[in-house]
Enzyme design. Structure first.
Site, PDB file in Angstrom:
ATOM      1  N   GLY A 127       0.843  -1.212   0.000  1.00 32.74           N
ATOM      2  CA  GLY A 127       0.000   0.000   0.000  1.00 32.74           C
ATOM      3  C   GLY A 127       0.869   1.248   0.000  1.00 32.74           C
ATOM      4  O   GLY A 127       1.892   1.292   0.695  1.00 32.74           O
ATOM      5  N   ARG A 176      13.431  10.163  -3.160  1.00 34.54           N
ATOM      6  CA  ARG A 176      14.310  11.322  -3.413  1.00 34.54           C
ATOM      7  C   ARG A 176      15.593  11.223  -2.592  1.00 34.54           C
ATOM      8  O   ARG A 176      16.703  11.428  -3.097  1.00 34.54           O
ATOM      9  CB  ARG A 176      13.556  12.615  -3.073  1.00 34.54           C
ATOM     10  CG  ARG A 176      14.401  13.872  -3.141  1.00 34.54           C
ATOM     11  CD  ARG A 176      13.528  15.062  -2.757  1.00 34.54           C
ATOM     12  NE  ARG A 176      14.288  16.290  -2.738  1.00 34.54           N
ATOM     13  CZ  ARG A 176      14.984  16.718  -1.698  1.00 34.54           C
ATOM     14  NH1 ARG A 176      15.030  15.986  -0.592  1.00 34.54           N
ATOM     15  NH2 ARG A 176      15.634  17.862  -1.749  1.00 34.54           N
ATOM     16  N   ARG A 231       1.213  -5.218  -5.233  1.00 30.75           N
ATOM     17  CA  ARG A 231       1.557  -6.432  -4.486  1.00 30.75           C
ATOM     18  C   ARG A 231       1.759  -7.507  -5.541  1.00 30.75           C
ATOM     19  O   ARG A 231       0.924  -7.673  -6.418  1.00 30.75           O
ATOM     20  CB  ARG A 231       0.428  -6.789  -3.513  1.00 30.75           C
ATOM     21  CG  ARG A 231       0.224  -5.702  -2.450  1.00 30.75           C
ATOM     22  CD  ARG A 231      -0.841  -6.050  -1.427  1.00 30.75           C
ATOM     23  NE  ARG A 231      -0.892  -5.028  -0.382  1.00 30.75           N
ATOM     24  CZ  ARG A 231      -1.809  -4.056  -0.312  1.00 30.75           C
ATOM     25  NH1 ARG A 231      -2.760  -3.977  -1.209  1.00 30.75           N
ATOM     26  NH2 ARG A 231      -1.775  -3.171   0.674  1.00 30.75           N
ATOM     27  N   GLY A 234       5.997  -2.141   3.690  1.00 35.60           N
ATOM     28  CA  GLY A 234       5.700  -2.719   5.005  1.00 35.60           C
ATOM     29  C   GLY A 234       6.276  -4.122   5.136  1.00 35.60           C
ATOM     30  O   GLY A 234       7.207  -4.484   4.409  1.00 35.60           O
ATOM     31  N   ASP A 235       5.702  -4.899   6.053  1.00 34.61           N
ATOM     32  CA  ASP A 235       6.247  -6.226   6.335  1.00 34.61           C
ATOM     33  C   ASP A 235       6.312  -7.133   5.101  1.00 34.61           C
ATOM     34  O   ASP A 235       7.265  -7.894   4.938  1.00 34.61           O
ATOM     35  CB  ASP A 235       5.414  -6.918   7.423  1.00 34.61           C
ATOM     36  CG  ASP A 235       5.841  -6.472   8.820  1.00 34.61           C
ATOM     37  OD1 ASP A 235       6.953  -5.918   8.955  1.00 34.61           O
ATOM     38  OD2 ASP A 235       5.063  -6.669   9.773  1.00 34.61           O
ATOM     39  N   GLY A 236       5.279  -7.071   4.244  1.00 40.18           N
ATOM     40  CA  GLY A 236       5.265  -7.901   3.030  1.00 40.18           C
ATOM     41  C   GLY A 236       6.461  -7.541   2.149  1.00 40.18           C
ATOM     42  O   GLY A 236       7.146  -8.412   1.602  1.00 40.18           O
ATOM     43  N   THR A 290       4.252   2.943   5.817  1.00 41.20           N
ATOM     44  CA  THR A 290       2.851   2.538   5.812  1.00 41.20           C
ATOM     45  C   THR A 290       2.099   3.449   6.764  1.00 41.20           C
ATOM     46  O   THR A 290       2.624   3.797   7.826  1.00 41.20           O
ATOM     47  CB  THR A 290       2.642   1.071   6.233  1.00 41.20           C
ATOM     48  OG1 THR A 290       1.266   0.886   6.603  1.00 41.20           O
ATOM     49  CG2 THR A 290       3.502   0.651   7.417  1.00 41.20           C
ATOM     50  N   ASP A 305      -0.162   2.648   8.605  1.00 44.29           N
ATOM     51  CA  ASP A 305      -0.680   1.898   9.763  1.00 44.29           C
ATOM     52  C   ASP A 305       0.211   1.977  11.009  1.00 44.29           C
ATOM     53  O   ASP A 305      -0.239   1.633  12.096  1.00 44.29           O
ATOM     54  CB  ASP A 305      -0.853   0.417   9.405  1.00 44.29           C
ATOM     55  CG  ASP A 305      -1.789   0.206   8.237  1.00 44.29           C
ATOM     56  OD1 ASP A 305      -2.557   1.132   7.919  1.00 44.29           O
ATOM     57  OD2 ASP A 305      -1.750  -0.877   7.635  1.00 44.29           O
ATOM     58  N   ASP A 329       2.419  -0.044  11.835  1.00 43.25           N
ATOM     59  CA  ASP A 329       2.360  -1.394  12.416  1.00 43.25           C
ATOM     60  C   ASP A 329       3.636  -2.212  12.172  1.00 43.25           C
ATOM     61  O   ASP A 329       3.594  -3.438  12.191  1.00 43.25           O
ATOM     62  CB  ASP A 329       1.139  -2.149  11.861  1.00 43.25           C
ATOM     63  CG  ASP A 329       1.229  -2.361  10.357  1.00 43.25           C
ATOM     64  OD1 ASP A 329       2.076  -1.724   9.708  1.00 43.25           O
ATOM     65  OD2 ASP A 329       0.441  -3.163   9.830  1.00 43.25           O
ATOM     66  N   ARG A 339      -5.480  -1.786   9.088  1.00 42.55           N
ATOM     67  CA  ARG A 339      -5.485  -3.253   8.952  1.00 42.55           C
ATOM     68  C   ARG A 339      -5.796  -3.892  10.298  1.00 42.55           C
ATOM     69  O   ARG A 339      -6.881  -3.657  10.824  1.00 42.55           O
ATOM     70  CB  ARG A 339      -4.134  -3.739   8.410  1.00 42.55           C
ATOM     71  CG  ARG A 339      -4.257  -5.032   7.626  1.00 42.55           C
ATOM     72  CD  ARG A 339      -2.907  -5.446   7.069  1.00 42.55           C
ATOM     73  NE  ARG A 339      -2.428  -4.574   6.019  1.00 42.55           N
ATOM     74  CZ  ARG A 339      -2.673  -4.770   4.724  1.00 42.55           C
ATOM     75  NH1 ARG A 339      -3.389  -5.784   4.340  1.00 42.55           N
ATOM     76  NH2 ARG A 339      -2.188  -3.947   3.815  1.00 42.55           N
ATOM     77  N   ALA A 380     -12.583  11.792  20.967  1.00 42.03           N
ATOM     78  CA  ALA A 380     -13.630  10.765  20.825  1.00 42.03           C
ATOM     79  C   ALA A 380     -14.154  10.329  22.194  1.00 42.03           C
ATOM     80  O   ALA A 380     -13.396  10.271  23.164  1.00 42.03           O
ATOM     81  CB  ALA A 380     -13.063   9.549  20.088  1.00 42.03           C
ATOM     82  N   HIS A 390      -9.765   5.189   1.689  1.00 41.28           N
ATOM     83  CA  HIS A 390      -8.444   5.467   1.106  1.00 41.28           C
ATOM     84  C   HIS A 390      -8.031   6.934   1.096  1.00 41.28           C
ATOM     85  O   HIS A 390      -6.878   7.239   0.806  1.00 41.28           O
ATOM     86  CB  HIS A 390      -8.374   4.896  -0.311  1.00 41.28           C
ATOM     87  CG  HIS A 390      -8.234   3.397  -0.313  1.00 41.28           C
ATOM     88  ND1 HIS A 390      -9.303   2.566  -0.097  1.00 41.28           N
ATOM     89  CD2 HIS A 390      -7.147   2.605  -0.438  1.00 41.28           C
ATOM     90  CE1 HIS A 390      -8.886   1.311  -0.119  1.00 41.28           C
ATOM     91  NE2 HIS A 390      -7.586   1.299  -0.320  1.00 41.28           N
ATOM     92  N   VAL A 391      -8.962   7.824   1.439  1.00 39.57           N
ATOM     93  CA  VAL A 391      -8.561   9.234   1.532  1.00 39.57           C
ATOM     94  C   VAL A 391      -7.417   9.361   2.549  1.00 39.57           C
ATOM     95  O   VAL A 391      -6.544  10.238   2.432  1.00 39.57           O
ATOM     96  CB  VAL A 391      -9.785  10.113   1.924  1.00 39.57           C
ATOM     97  CG1 VAL A 391     -10.240   9.852   3.345  1.00 39.57           C
ATOM     98  CG2 VAL A 391      -9.496  11.579   1.737  1.00 39.57           C
ATOM     99  N   ARG A 403      -4.875   7.589   2.833  1.00 42.15           N
ATOM    100  CA  ARG A 403      -3.547   7.267   2.287  1.00 42.15           C
ATOM    101  C   ARG A 403      -3.021   8.353   1.349  1.00 42.15           C
ATOM    102  O   ARG A 403      -1.897   8.246   0.850  1.00 42.15           O
ATOM    103  CB  ARG A 403      -3.605   5.934   1.534  1.00 42.15           C
ATOM    104  CG  ARG A 403      -3.760   4.738   2.411  1.00 42.15           C
ATOM    105  CD  ARG A 403      -2.873   3.573   1.991  1.00 42.15           C
ATOM    106  NE  ARG A 403      -3.004   3.200   0.615  1.00 42.15           N
ATOM    107  CZ  ARG A 403      -3.484   2.014   0.189  1.00 42.15           C
ATOM    108  NH1 ARG A 403      -3.883   1.117   1.053  1.00 42.15           N
ATOM    109  NH2 ARG A 403      -3.503   1.734  -1.090  1.00 42.15           N
TER     110      ARG A 403
HETATM  111  O1  F6P Z   1      -1.522  -0.971   4.874  1.00 45.13           O
HETATM  112  C1  F6P Z   1      -2.160   0.181   4.498  1.00 45.13           C
HETATM  113  C2  F6P Z   1      -3.619  -0.067   4.270  1.00 45.13           C
HETATM  114  O2  F6P Z   1      -4.240   1.137   3.855  1.00 45.13           O
HETATM  115  C3  F6P Z   1      -4.372  -0.671   5.459  1.00 45.13           C
HETATM  116  O3  F6P Z   1      -4.681   0.301   6.423  1.00 45.13           O
HETATM  117  C4  F6P Z   1      -5.550  -1.297   4.782  1.00 45.13           C
HETATM  118  O4  F6P Z   1      -6.022  -2.392   5.533  1.00 45.13           O
HETATM  119  C5  F6P Z   1      -4.982  -1.759   3.471  1.00 45.13           C
HETATM  120  O5  F6P Z   1      -3.812  -1.023   3.240  1.00 45.13           O
HETATM  121  C6  F6P Z   1      -5.914  -1.559   2.302  1.00 45.13           C
HETATM  122  O6  F6P Z   1      -5.341  -2.123   1.184  1.00 45.13           O
HETATM  123  P1  F6P Z   1      -5.878  -1.905  -0.294  1.00 45.13           P
HETATM  124  O7  F6P Z   1      -5.460  -0.530  -0.729  1.00 45.13           O
HETATM  125  O8  F6P Z   1      -5.228  -2.970  -1.086  1.00 45.13           O
HETATM  126  O9  F6P Z   1      -7.370  -2.001  -0.238  1.00 45.13           O
END
Ligand code: F6P
Length: 324
Positions: A16, A26, A77, A107-109, A130, A132, A134, A176, A191, A254-255, A257
């Site tokens: 991601g 850069r 991926r 990330g980990d992958g 990432t 996340d 994480d 995730r 919150a 996805h906003v 990201r």
């Molecule tokens: O790892 C980043 C992330 O945005 C996670 O928060 C989310 O679970 C995942 O990627 C979503 O992946 P995709 O863009 O493939 O739907």
């Protein structure tokens, strides 16, 4: 410029995307070029390495990208790469191109791929990017701060309409299986409840919290839910049914990201990229470059992948205590 054995390195972004990936690219390119190396940028991560889709990156090819979200190298991926044959093909391609090392951003992958490629003889460096946050080996991942700020901005907007209507807003954020975004953004937007996968919760507790703060004069409520918990529409319905408070769920998606990286993400990205190339210059591979209490350090990839990280329980408890 120094004379060195490492003549050519590759760089790719995988998994991601995250704001700040461009700032890493850069930094990698500028650091490598200043050391007299050549840099090949592979398109769409390991896909580009498998299919030989790449371009040579010169000094100006990374101009005007530090402020941009996304990744100029694109990302994907790659299933084919995750096989012994795929790794061999990628390693053979690196040898064909005379690549002495790879910086793999993700990330980990992405790091598992970097470890496999390192074992196949191509020194690789992983850079944690990432939203996340994480990655267990690192206190911080590039993109996290930008995502938090985006969530905060969106939740502030939701708050104005929520409060005008005396409503409750259930806001579901990404991460995730990690609740870092939900926790920190939840604190930042005040919150009433933060629901994350890492901490057992019941809808009855959430409802009781809403009821008790209503008794104390609160008219509108924000419930922050992490992606791993999900079911935000169901949570909203249960709250509405039990309390009579009109409740709406918003899945930010996805906003989170996108957008320009924050200062923090640009600076961390630059530091990590710089450190990574310095390792490759010394012929060191199979490392993940991370931050630890704001210091940039590196770990063996396998060791890094075996580490564990969870949300900050002190923060969680504090948030719970003060959201009355
Ligand atoms: O790892 C980043 C992330 O945005 C996670 O928060 C989310 O679970 C995942 O990627 C979503 O992946 P995709 O863009 O493939 O739907």
């Amino acid at each position: 410029m120094s004379e060195n054995k490492v003549k050519t390195i590759g760089v790719l972004s995988s998994g991601g995307d995250a704001p700040g990936m461009n700032a890493v690219i850069r930094s990698v390119v500028r650091t490598a070029l200043s050391k007299g190396m050549k840099v090949i940028g592979f398109k769409q991560g390991y896909v580009g390495l498998m299919n030989l889709e790449y371009e040579e990156l010169d000094l100006r090819s990374v101009s005007d990208i530090i402020q941009l979200g996304g990744t100029m190298l694109f990302t994907a991926r790659c299933k084919e790469f995750n096989t012994p044959e795929g790794v061999k093909k990628a390693a053979d391609n690196c040898k064909k191109l005379g690549i002495d090392g790879i910086v793999a951003i993700g990330g980990d992958g992405t790091f598992r791929g970097a470890r496999d490629l390192s074992l196949a003889g191509i020194p690789c460096i992983g850079i944690p990017c990432t939203i996340d946050n994480d990655i267990s080996s690192s206190d911080y991942t590039v993109g996290y701060d930008t995502a938090l700020n985006t969530v905060c901005e969106m939740a502030d907007k939701l708050r104005s309409t929520t409060q005008s209507h005396y409503r409750c807003s259930v806001i579901e954020v990404m991460g995730r299986h990690a609740g870092h975004i939900a926790l920190e953004a939840g604190i930042a937007v005040g919150a009433t409840c933060i629901i994350v996968e890492e901490v057992p919760h019941s809808i009855e507790d959430v409802i009781a919290k809403i009821e008790s703060s209503r008794k104390l004069g609160k008219h509108h409520f924000i419930i922050m839910v992490s992606e791993g918990v999900g079911h935000s529409n169901e949570i909203a319905k249960k709250i509405e049914d039990a309390t009579g408070i009109e409740t709406r769920a918003t899945i930010l998606g996805h906003v989170q990201r996108g957008g320009a990286p924050t200062v923090r993400d640009r600076v961390v990205a630059t530091r990590l990229g710089y450190h990574g190339v310095n390792l490759l210059e010394k012929g060191i591979g199979n490392r993940v470059v991370v931050t630890n209490k704001d210091e940039v350090i590196d770990y063996d990839i396998l060791e890094a992948l075996s580490m564990k990280k969870t949300i900050d329980m002190d923060l969680y408890e504090m948030a719970h205590e003060i959201s009355i």
